[in-house]
Motif scaffolding. Structure first.
Motif, mmCIF file in Angstrom:
data_model
loop_
_atom_site.group_PDB
_atom_site.id
_atom_site.type_symbol
_atom_site.label_atom_id
_atom_site.label_comp_id
_atom_site.label_asym_id
_atom_site.label_seq_id
_atom_site.Cartn_x
_atom_site.Cartn_y
_atom_site.Cartn_z
ATOM 1 N N GLN A 197 -25.225 -1.504 -35.789
ATOM 2 C CA GLN A 197 -24.137 -2.374 -35.362
ATOM 3 C C GLN A 197 -24.676 -3.750 -34.969
ATOM 4 O OE1 GLN A 197 -21.351 -0.404 -32.831
ATOM 5 N NE2 GLN A 197 -21.070 -2.210 -31.578
ATOM 6 N N VAL A 215 -19.371 -5.465 -33.457
ATOM 7 C CA VAL A 215 -18.618 -5.201 -34.687
ATOM 8 C C VAL A 215 -19.583 -4.692 -35.753
ATOM 9 C CG1 VAL A 215 -17.216 -6.284 -36.494
ATOM 10 C CG2 VAL A 215 -16.934 -6.978 -34.125
ATOM 11 N N CYS A 242 -22.748 -8.237 -31.392
ATOM 12 C CA CYS A 242 -21.424 -8.629 -30.893
ATOM 13 C C CYS A 242 -20.489 -7.422 -30.778
ATOM 14 C CB CYS A 242 -20.803 -9.708 -31.780
ATOM 15 S SG CYS A 242 -20.191 -9.117 -33.367
ATOM 16 N N ARG A 266 -18.574 -4.550 -39.170
ATOM 17 C CA ARG A 266 -17.905 -4.892 -40.434
ATOM 18 C C ARG A 266 -18.479 -6.222 -40.911
ATOM 19 N NH1 ARG A 266 -12.894 -2.732 -41.738
ATOM 20 N NH2 ARG A 266 -12.201 -4.741 -42.517
ATOM 21 N N CYS A 278 -20.814 -11.550 -40.459
ATOM 22 C CA CYS A 278 -20.163 -10.672 -39.495
ATOM 23 C C CYS A 278 -18.693 -11.065 -39.388
ATOM 24 C CB CYS A 278 -20.850 -10.786 -38.143
ATOM 25 S SG CYS A 278 -20.104 -9.771 -36.859
ATOM 26 N N THR A 279 -17.800 -10.093 -39.426
ATOM 27 C CA THR A 279 -16.371 -10.398 -39.328
ATOM 28 C C THR A 279 -15.938 -10.622 -37.889
ATOM 29 O OG1 THR A 279 -15.801 -8.042 -39.271
ATOM 30 C CG2 THR A 279 -15.801 -9.112 -41.435
ATOM 31 N N GLY A 280 -16.804 -10.320 -36.924
ATOM 32 C CA GLY A 280 -16.474 -10.529 -35.523
ATOM 33 C C GLY A 280 -16.845 -11.911 -35.018
ATOM 34 N N CYS A 281 -18.099 -12.312 -35.241
ATOM 35 C CA CYS A 281 -18.583 -13.575 -34.672
ATOM 36 C C CYS A 281 -18.989 -14.595 -35.730
ATOM 37 C CB CYS A 281 -19.758 -13.302 -33.735
ATOM 38 S SG CYS A 281 -21.226 -12.674 -34.572
#
Length: 63
Positions: free
Chosen positions: A15, A20, A18, A22, A36-39
């Motif tokens: 992982q 996430v 952050c 994904r 990263c789709t989160g940050c």
């Protein structure tokens, strides 16, 4: 080995810090670049390392 293409959403074995897990594939070639789709952090790695760290493809990009 899983099949993946540009703009597919993938899950890696570890992982991201952050929280996430994904990633979107934003470049495919001798090296693979994922975001990263989160940050929105971008990581570039060799195709060999990417294949070793890939867990599964979550979503395939619609053309």
């Amino acid at each position: 080995m899983e099949e993946y293409e540009l703009h597919d959403i993938v899950m890696m074995k570890k992982q991201h810090p952050c929280g996430v897990n994904r990633w979107e594939i934003i470049r495919v070639g001798a090296d693979i670049k994922i975001q990263c789709t989160g940050c929105d952090h971008i990581v570039m790695m060799s195709r060999y390392d990417f294949n070793k760290r890939l867990k599964k493809v979550l979503e395939h990009h619609e053309n």
